[in-house]
Write an enzyme that holds these catalytic residues in place. Structure first.
Site, PDB file in Angstrom:
ATOM      1  N   ARG A   1       3.714  -2.896  -8.845  1.00  0.00           N
ATOM      2  CA  ARG A   1       3.918  -2.004  -7.699  1.00  0.00           C
ATOM      3  C   ARG A   1       5.101  -2.454  -6.846  1.00  0.00           C
ATOM      4  O   ARG A   1       5.836  -1.637  -6.299  1.00  0.00           O
ATOM      5  CB  ARG A   1       2.657  -1.923  -6.839  1.00  0.00           C
ATOM      6  CG  ARG A   1       2.897  -1.068  -5.597  1.00  0.00           C
ATOM      7  CD  ARG A   1       1.685  -0.666  -4.840  1.00  0.00           C
ATOM      8  NE  ARG A   1       2.001  -0.175  -3.512  1.00  0.00           N
ATOM      9  CZ  ARG A   1       2.229   1.088  -3.190  1.00  0.00           C
ATOM     10  NH1 ARG A   1       2.165   2.019  -4.114  1.00  0.00           N
ATOM     11  NH2 ARG A   1       2.510   1.444  -1.961  1.00  0.00           N
TER      12      ARG A   1
ATOM     13  N   ARG B   1      -2.476   4.194  -3.069  1.00  0.00           N
ATOM     14  CA  ARG B   1      -1.183   3.520  -2.998  1.00  0.00           C
ATOM     15  C   ARG B   1       0.007   4.440  -3.288  1.00  0.00           C
ATOM     16  O   ARG B   1       0.768   4.244  -4.234  1.00  0.00           O
ATOM     17  CB  ARG B   1      -1.186   2.288  -3.893  1.00  0.00           C
ATOM     18  CG  ARG B   1      -2.408   1.441  -3.639  1.00  0.00           C
ATOM     19  CD  ARG B   1      -2.327   0.076  -4.212  1.00  0.00           C
ATOM     20  NE  ARG B   1      -1.531  -0.803  -3.368  1.00  0.00           N
ATOM     21  CZ  ARG B   1      -1.171  -2.019  -3.724  1.00  0.00           C
ATOM     22  NH1 ARG B   1      -1.500  -2.481  -4.891  1.00  0.00           N
ATOM     23  NH2 ARG B   1      -0.479  -2.774  -2.909  1.00  0.00           N
TER      24      ARG B   1
ATOM     25  N   ASP C   1       5.011   7.788  -0.512  1.00  0.00           N
ATOM     26  CA  ASP C   1       5.620   8.806   0.347  1.00  0.00           C
ATOM     27  C   ASP C   1       6.379   8.222   1.537  1.00  0.00           C
ATOM     28  O   ASP C   1       7.427   8.725   1.935  1.00  0.00           O
ATOM     29  CB  ASP C   1       4.541   9.786   0.835  1.00  0.00           C
ATOM     30  CG  ASP C   1       3.393   9.068   1.535  1.00  0.00           C
ATOM     31  OD1 ASP C   1       3.021   7.975   1.079  1.00  0.00           O
ATOM     32  OD2 ASP C   1       2.887   9.583   2.548  1.00  0.00           O
TER      33      ASP C   1
ATOM     34  N   ASP D   1      -6.390  -9.007   1.761  1.00  0.00           N
ATOM     35  CA  ASP D   1      -6.295  -9.828   0.548  1.00  0.00           C
ATOM     36  C   ASP D   1      -7.307 -10.980   0.544  1.00  0.00           C
ATOM     37  O   ASP D   1      -7.500 -11.624  -0.489  1.00  0.00           O
ATOM     38  CB  ASP D   1      -4.877 -10.399   0.402  1.00  0.00           C
ATOM     39  CG  ASP D   1      -3.843  -9.307   0.166  1.00  0.00           C
ATOM     40  OD1 ASP D   1      -4.244  -8.213  -0.261  1.00  0.00           O
ATOM     41  OD2 ASP D   1      -2.654  -9.543   0.423  1.00  0.00           O
TER      42      ASP D   1
END
Ligand code: EPZ
Length: 431
Positions: A106, A135, A138, A317
């Protein structure tokens, strides 16, 4: 370790598994590696310059190797010597990286802005990465359009075209780390000033700004919610010492606590973990915290209410290892994951191990503890949940086997030997 080229393949990592025998106390010291999420961004920023950049303290992990492959694919020369990654971007000659490489990471989206700034054009496939929510991209695209780029969207890829990018006021509808970093670095070569409003504040952002400012950029406000970038003609490059990985440091603190062990976590920056350390203390953790170390002590833990939040809030995370920790705490914990809609589904694996967890909705679970966990055969769903499963395996009774370890090795260097050094009973096996 000497000089070597970037690993091209993931070996036969799909065949490999971790086998863990739980229930053993840990002891000793574990050193935190450089921050993956800082390294990836400096690598992307290397495109802005024609000069060589040397990133010290770079972890040897799959995500870094995937990013290196993409940079090589567009013409950069990369080498690694011990933990120093050197990038020579002078040969970068294309702005349409191979989609097969883009899909695997990503963070490859970080390359779009610098390529657009350098070539006035970029064509890229939609990025891949951890499956932890929708995810979208935009906000990246809207930011580039604000700076004067024209967007041509196709089913599988997009093209952005611009003459010279123009500085702009960019208001982010919500806080995003990589969007902030991407627009910040892209704006360095735009004409005039850019202001990013509602910017993310994670420590990796001022780290990136500091690197760029050391090499000719004019960025102010990084680390706050408004960042201003005065465009410059040229960015140079040079050496950079990566900040320690705060997610590793926090995960290791939880590892010490869950195994009821005294371990010392070194080479870290606890000031990047204020809220996480506060929450651990609220849950009863006894921690000794120095400027660059954390020592975990035997603690009597109890349940708490946790809400993930953008920095300086509790990091999403670290939500998964914290949730595992709460399975061993006394009483109920409410875990509210506010950032990603898909980041609690790993809890069904903890339930298979014997945890008492009820999912209220995709964003919230209630954990009742303490519960004995039993070893199981599990698949790592994503990077951080993978680390959480390792913690669960190390506290569980019997043997846990973790499959899909590529997801874990994307972000943690040599985790098996480092845990073995703490007396963790974990091995990598091939089946
Ligand atoms: C960064 O991801 C980190 N990745 C993630 O680390 C971390 O979980 C996350 O920040 C939150 O702290 C890197 O730094 C490489 P976002 P990022 O864009 O930037 C929405 C790990 O395990 N959004 O801040 O990709 C998005 O859907 C990882 O190391 C849009 O809507 O996350 C999410 O809800 C995984 N449109 C929110 O913003 C966009 O164009 C935050 O995502 C972009 C994002």
């Amino acid at each position: 370790m000497g000089l070597f080229k970037i690993r091209k393949t993931c070996h036969n990592i799909s065949m490999q598994k971790y086998q863990i025998t739980g229930g053993h106390k840990l002891s000793g010291e574990i050193k935190v590696a450089g921050a993956k999420n800082a390294a990836l961004k400096i690598m992307a920023a290397s495109i802005l310059s024609k000069e060589i950049c040397a990133i010290h303290n770079t972890p040897d992990i799959e995500d870094i190797n995937r990013m290196a492959e993409i940079l090589e694919n567009i013409g950069a020369k990369i080498k690694r010597e011990n933990s120093t990654l050197t990038i020579d971007p002078s040969g970068i000659n294309k702005s349409n990286p191979d989609p097969n490489l883009i899909h695997r990471l990503r963070s490859s989206m970080m390359l779009a802005g610098p390529l657009l700034a350098k070539f006035g054009e970029v064509t890229m496939a939609h990025p891949g990465g951890c499956i932890i929510g929708q995810r979208p991209i935009d906000m990246f695209l809207a930011g580039f359009k604000n700076m004067g780029a024209h967007l041509y969207e196709h089913e599988e890829f997009f093209t952005l075209k611009a003459g010279k990018l123009k500085g702009a006021k960019i208001v982010l509808p919500w806080v995003s780390v990589t969007v902030t970093e991407s627009l910040m670095m892209t704006a360095c070569l735009a004409e005039g000033a850019t202001r990013i409003i509602n910017a993310a504040m994670e420590p990796e952002i001022p780290a990136l700004a500091q690197y760029l400012n050391n090499h000719g950029a004019k960025i102010s406000g990084a680390g706050t919610s408004v960042i201003t970038i005065e465009g410059v003609e040229k960015i140079s490059a040079g050496e950079y010492q990566l900040i320690p990985d705060r997610i590793e440091a926090g995960s290791f603190a939880m590892l010490g606590l869950i195994t009821d062990s005294e371990i010392k976590i070194t080479n870290c920056q606890p000031e990047h973990l204020e809220t996480e350390l506060l929450m651990l203390k609220k849950a009863g953790a006894d921690l000794e915290i120095g400027v660059d170390y954390i020592i975990t002590k035997k603690s009597k833990l109890h349940g708490v209410e946790l809400r993930t939040h953008e920095y300086p809030g509790f990091s999403t995370d670290l939500q998964a290892p914290f949730t595992v920790l709460m399975t061993q705490a006394n009483g109920q914990s409410l875990i509210h994951e506010t950032i990603y809609e898909g980041r609690l589904f790993y809890t069904d694996k903890l339930v298979q191990m014997g945890a008492n967890i009820i999912m209220c909705d995709p964003h919230r679970v209630i954990v009742s503890g303490p519960t004995k966990l039993m070893g199981k055969k599990l698949e790592s769903p994503d990077l951080r949940a993978g680390m959480a499963l390792i913690l669960a395996g190390l506290v569980a009774e019997g043997r846990t086997t973790i499959e899909n370890i590529y997801q874990i090795e994307r972000g943690y260097e040599d985790i098996v030997s480092r845990l073995q050094n703490l007396n963790g009973k974990i091995n990598k096996i091939e089946e």
